[in-house]
Design a protein around this motif. Structure first.
Motif, PDB file in Angstrom:
ATOM      1  N   GLY A  10      35.890  29.669  27.795  1.00 17.60           N
ATOM      2  CA  GLY A  10      35.772  29.238  29.180  1.00 17.60           C
ATOM      3  C   GLY A  10      36.579  30.160  30.067  1.00 17.60           C
ATOM      4  O   GLY A  10      37.408  30.943  29.587  1.00 17.60           O
ATOM      5  N   GLY A  11      36.337  30.077  31.344  1.00 14.79           N
ATOM      6  CA  GLY A  11      37.050  30.918  32.298  1.00 14.79           C
ATOM      7  C   GLY A  11      38.514  30.523  32.433  1.00 14.79           C
ATOM      8  O   GLY A  11      38.963  29.500  31.915  1.00 14.79           O
ATOM      9  N   SER A  12      39.224  31.350  33.136  1.00 16.45           N
ATOM     10  CA  SER A  12      40.633  31.094  33.421  1.00 16.45           C
ATOM     11  C   SER A  12      40.785  29.735  34.104  1.00 16.45           C
ATOM     12  O   SER A  12      39.975  29.365  34.961  1.00 16.45           O
ATOM     13  N   SER A  13      41.779  28.991  33.697  1.00 16.20           N
ATOM     14  CA  SER A  13      42.127  27.688  34.273  1.00 16.20           C
ATOM     15  C   SER A  13      41.043  26.630  34.084  1.00 16.20           C
ATOM     16  O   SER A  13      41.006  25.631  34.796  1.00 16.20           O
ATOM     17  N   SER A  14      40.169  26.837  33.093  1.00 15.02           N
ATOM     18  CA  SER A  14      39.127  25.847  32.820  1.00 15.02           C
ATOM     19  C   SER A  14      39.635  24.694  31.965  1.00 15.02           C
ATOM     20  O   SER A  14      38.933  23.703  31.790  1.00 15.02           O
ATOM     21  N   GLY A  15      40.840  24.807  31.420  1.00 14.16           N
ATOM     22  CA  GLY A  15      41.412  23.713  30.638  1.00 14.16           C
ATOM     23  C   GLY A  15      41.379  23.921  29.135  1.00 14.16           C
ATOM     24  O   GLY A  15      41.586  22.976  28.372  1.00 14.16           O
ATOM     25  N   LYS A  16      41.135  25.143  28.695  1.00 12.23           N
ATOM     26  CA  LYS A  16      41.024  25.424  27.261  1.00 12.23           C
ATOM     27  C   LYS A  16      42.320  25.146  26.505  1.00 12.23           C
ATOM     28  O   LYS A  16      42.281  24.549  25.423  1.00 12.23           O
ATOM     29  N   SER A  17      43.434  25.562  27.029  1.00 16.13           N
ATOM     30  CA  SER A  17      44.712  25.377  26.324  1.00 16.13           C
ATOM     31  C   SER A  17      45.074  23.898  26.198  1.00 16.13           C
ATOM     32  O   SER A  17      45.504  23.454  25.128  1.00 16.13           O
ATOM     33  N   ARG A 133      49.024  26.412  39.139  1.00 13.20           N
ATOM     34  CA  ARG A 133      49.763  27.059  38.048  1.00 13.20           C
ATOM     35  C   ARG A 133      50.710  28.123  38.584  1.00 13.20           C
ATOM     36  O   ARG A 133      51.828  28.261  38.094  1.00 13.20           O
ATOM     37  N   GLY A 134      50.206  28.928  39.499  1.00 16.90           N
ATOM     38  CA  GLY A 134      51.039  29.967  40.073  1.00 16.90           C
ATOM     39  C   GLY A 134      51.246  31.189  39.189  1.00 16.90           C
ATOM     40  O   GLY A 134      51.948  32.120  39.581  1.00 16.90           O
ATOM     41  N   ASP A 135      50.677  31.208  37.990  1.00 11.66           N
ATOM     42  CA  ASP A 135      50.873  32.364  37.102  1.00 11.66           C
ATOM     43  C   ASP A 135      49.582  33.151  36.895  1.00 11.66           C
ATOM     44  O   ASP A 135      49.481  33.955  35.979  1.00 11.66           O
ATOM     45  N   ARG A 136      48.594  32.916  37.732  1.00 16.03           N
ATOM     46  CA  ARG A 136      47.311  33.610  37.639  1.00 16.03           C
ATOM     47  C   ARG A 136      46.978  34.233  38.988  1.00 16.03           C
ATOM     48  O   ARG A 136      47.392  33.747  40.039  1.00 16.03           O
ATOM     49  N   THR A 137      46.209  35.290  38.947  1.00 16.72           N
ATOM     50  CA  THR A 137      45.725  35.904  40.169  1.00 16.72           C
ATOM     51  C   THR A 137      44.659  34.994  40.762  1.00 16.72           C
ATOM     52  O   THR A 137      43.685  34.662  40.080  1.00 16.72           O
ATOM     53  N   VAL A 138      44.847  34.585  41.998  1.00 16.31           N
ATOM     54  CA  VAL A 138      43.884  33.708  42.647  1.00 16.31           C
ATOM     55  C   VAL A 138      42.564  34.459  42.783  1.00 16.31           C
ATOM     56  O   VAL A 138      42.523  35.606  43.213  1.00 16.31           O
ATOM     57  N   GLY A 139      41.508  33.801  42.352  1.00 14.38           N
ATOM     58  CA  GLY A 139      40.179  34.389  42.356  1.00 14.38           C
ATOM     59  C   GLY A 139      39.635  34.571  40.951  1.00 14.38           C
ATOM     60  O   GLY A 139      38.421  34.654  40.738  1.00 14.38           O
ATOM     61  N   MET A 140      40.548  34.637  39.973  1.00 14.32           N
ATOM     62  CA  MET A 140      40.138  34.845  38.581  1.00 14.32           C
ATOM     63  C   MET A 140      39.293  33.668  38.080  1.00 14.32           C
ATOM     64  O   MET A 140      38.250  33.875  37.449  1.00 14.32           O
ATOM     65  N   ALA A 141      39.718  32.451  38.352  1.00 14.57           N
ATOM     66  CA  ALA A 141      39.006  31.268  37.858  1.00 14.57           C
ATOM     67  C   ALA A 141      37.584  31.213  38.403  1.00 14.57           C
ATOM     68  O   ALA A 141      36.627  30.983  37.652  1.00 14.57           O
ATOM     69  N   ARG A 142      37.435  31.430  39.686  1.00 20.36           N
ATOM     70  CA  ARG A 142      36.099  31.375  40.305  1.00 20.36           C
ATOM     71  C   ARG A 142      35.222  32.501  39.760  1.00 20.36           C
ATOM     72  O   ARG A 142      34.060  32.300  39.432  1.00 20.36           O
ATOM     73  N   GLN A 143      35.793  33.682  39.633  1.00 16.06           N
ATOM     74  CA  GLN A 143      35.028  34.836  39.162  1.00 16.06           C
ATOM     75  C   GLN A 143      34.548  34.656  37.715  1.00 16.06           C
ATOM     76  O   GLN A 143      33.458  35.080  37.357  1.00 16.06           O
ATOM     77  N   GLN A 144      35.353  34.001  36.899  1.00 14.47           N
ATOM     78  CA  GLN A 144      35.030  33.858  35.484  1.00 14.47           C
ATOM     79  C   GLN A 144      34.228  32.602  35.158  1.00 14.47           C
ATOM     80  O   GLN A 144      33.678  32.492  34.056  1.00 14.47           O
ATOM     81  N   ALA A 145      34.125  31.668  36.077  1.00 14.08           N
ATOM     82  CA  ALA A 145      33.520  30.354  35.794  1.00 14.08           C
ATOM     83  C   ALA A 145      32.147  30.458  35.134  1.00 14.08           C
ATOM     84  O   ALA A 145      31.855  29.721  34.192  1.00 14.08           O
ATOM     85  N   ASP A 146      31.299  31.328  35.594  1.00 12.10           N
ATOM     86  CA  ASP A 146      29.964  31.487  35.003  1.00 12.10           C
ATOM     87  C   ASP A 146      29.865  32.742  34.145  1.00 12.10           C
ATOM     88  O   ASP A 146      29.149  32.761  33.151  1.00 12.10           O
ATOM     89  N   LEU A 147      30.587  33.787  34.527  1.00 12.68           N
ATOM     90  CA  LEU A 147      30.534  35.073  33.829  1.00 12.68           C
ATOM     91  C   LEU A 147      30.737  34.945  32.326  1.00 12.68           C
ATOM     92  O   LEU A 147      30.006  35.543  31.530  1.00 12.68           O
ATOM     93  N   VAL A 148      31.711  34.158  31.914  1.00 15.28           N
ATOM     94  CA  VAL A 148      32.071  34.073  30.495  1.00 15.28           C
ATOM     95  C   VAL A 148      31.029  33.354  29.641  1.00 15.28           C
ATOM     96  O   VAL A 148      31.075  33.439  28.411  1.00 15.28           O
TER      97      VAL A 148
END
Length: 184
Positions: A10-17, A133-148
């Protein structure tokens, strides 16, 4: 075939961990968790922020180079060897290359029973988690949501935007033969 590996993609911040931890808590046997963030943290600093390693762009993009790919292949092979030796493994990954990334894991996990799980989350929810979270580049989650998820084949998909980690873990546990969840 007995399943010795669960791959969460899943994309960044999708809740995998959080999902991986909930699954560990739920299953009666010990399962080890290995995440792509652990791998990145293990890299020498010279391979982070470098064109030959991994670079995180200001807009949330992620670029990976040849040295990163080489080390990641070795890491995957090591995890595959543990699973073939009998360890039960939960892999928390981000398939930036879609089905190509899945193919790399398929190769590393040859001979291992695998449950492929797509971890989805609405981009707005993932982005809110990313900001909190504050430890991720903002935009990564949205960009990866479908890409992955492009052209990736799953045995099961969960939605961590509508399910708690425990609910999604229970859904996954029911797809693991001979692995009844504790307390169920």
């Amino acid at each position: 075939m007995i399943i010795n590996a669960v791959v969460l993609n899943g994309g960044s911040s999708s809740g995998k961990s959080s999902l991986a931890r909930a699954l560990q808590d739920l299953l009666p046997d010990p399962w080890l968790t290995f995440g792509v963030d652990d791998f990145i943290d293990a890299l020498p600093r010279r391979l982070t922020g470098d064109g030959d390693g991994i670079t995180f762009g200001a807009n949330g993009g992620v670029d990976i180079g040849a040295a990163f790919m080489e080390q990641e292949t070795l890491w995957m092979k090591g995890i595959g060897a543990m699973a073939r030796a009998g360890a039960k493994i939960i892999i928390d990954d981000v398939f930036l290359g879609g089905d190509h990334s899945q193919g790399r894991w398929r190769t590393a996990l040859t001979g291992v029973g695998v449950l492929w799980v797509g971890v989805r989350c609405a981009p707005d929810i993932a982005e809110a988690r990313e900001r909190a979270r504050g430890d991720r580049t903002v935009g990564m989650a949205r960009q990866q949501a479908d890409l992955v998820h492009r052209n990736v084949r799953y045995d099961l998909e969960v939605d961590t935007g509508t399910q708690t980690p425990a609910e999604a873990a229970t859904q996954i546990a029911h797809h693991l033969p001979h692995q009844p969840p504790t307390g169920q």
